[in-house]
Design a protein around this motif. Structure first.
Motif, PDB file in Angstrom:
ATOM      1  N   GLN A   1       0.829  -1.199   0.000  1.00 20.28           N
ATOM      2  CA  GLN A   1       0.000   0.000   0.000  1.00 20.28           C
ATOM      3  C   GLN A   1       0.872   1.261   0.000  1.00 20.28           C
ATOM      4  O   GLN A   1       0.547   2.222  -0.673  1.00 20.28           O
ATOM      5  N   ARG A   2       1.955   1.208   0.777  1.00 19.86           N
ATOM      6  CA  ARG A   2       2.844   2.369   0.828  1.00 19.86           C
ATOM      7  C   ARG A   2       3.500   2.614  -0.536  1.00 19.86           C
ATOM      8  O   ARG A   2       3.651   3.758  -0.964  1.00 19.86           O
ATOM      9  N   GLN A   3       3.875   1.512  -1.206  1.00 18.84           N
ATOM     10  CA  GLN A   3       4.486   1.637  -2.523  1.00 18.84           C
ATOM     11  C   GLN A   3       3.494   2.240  -3.518  1.00 18.84           C
ATOM     12  O   GLN A   3       3.867   3.088  -4.330  1.00 18.84           O
ATOM     13  N   ALA A   4       2.235   1.841  -3.443  1.00 16.80           N
ATOM     14  CA  ALA A   4       1.207   2.380  -4.333  1.00 16.80           C
ATOM     15  C   ALA A   4       1.053   3.888  -4.114  1.00 16.80           C
ATOM     16  O   ALA A   4       0.907   4.655  -5.077  1.00 16.80           O
ATOM     17  N   ALA A   5       1.093   4.321  -2.864  1.00 21.12           N
ATOM     18  CA  ALA A   5       0.977   5.749  -2.554  1.00 21.12           C
ATOM     19  C   ALA A   5       2.177   6.515  -3.100  1.00 21.12           C
ATOM     20  O   ALA A   5       2.034   7.635  -3.623  1.00 21.12           O
TER      21      ALA A   5
ATOM     22  N   LYS B   1       1.750   6.796  -6.877  1.00 22.68           N
ATOM     23  CA  LYS B   1       0.718   7.792  -7.191  1.00 22.68           C
ATOM     24  C   LYS B   1       1.268   9.204  -7.011  1.00 22.68           C
ATOM     25  O   LYS B   1       1.035  10.080  -7.839  1.00 22.68           O
TER      26      LYS B   1
END
Length: 101
Positions: free
Chosen positions: A1-5, A8
């Motif tokens: 999730q942190r990588q996705a943020a 983005k």
């Protein structure tokens, strides 16, 4: 999730740092790729953004682009995907050549 943020945030920053011309080319790319993937809602949104970006104070050129964008939208509704892609690829190429991008 942190990588996705993080991804983005990077994408958002890349878009915010684009020139208006680069943004137009990006919208063309989104429309073309979306049509090829048959993601028609996204393609229609991209074409609508191109329409929204037109400034009709400049006379005939925006009117011509408007008609080509409308043709592309109609082609999508009629499932003539190659016609829509051909128009948008030609317009994108013309923009890129005009601004040496």
């Amino acid at each position: 999730q942190r990588q996705a943020a993080t991804i983005k945030a990077y994408q958002d920053q890349a878009i915010l740092s684009m020139s208006p011309t680069q943004l137009i080319l990006k919208v063309y790319d989104i429309a073309i790729v979306s049509i090829k993937k048959r993601d028609l809602p996204r393609a229609q949104r991209a074409i609508q953004e191109l329409i929204n970006s037109l400034n009709f104070d400049y006379g005939e050129i925006p009117q011509g682009l408007f008609r080509l964008y409308q043709f592309s939208q109609t082609a999508l509704r009629e499932k003539r995907f190659d016609d829509a892609v051909a128009i948008l690829e030609e317009l994108r190429s013309t923009w890129a050549k005009a601004f040496n991008l």
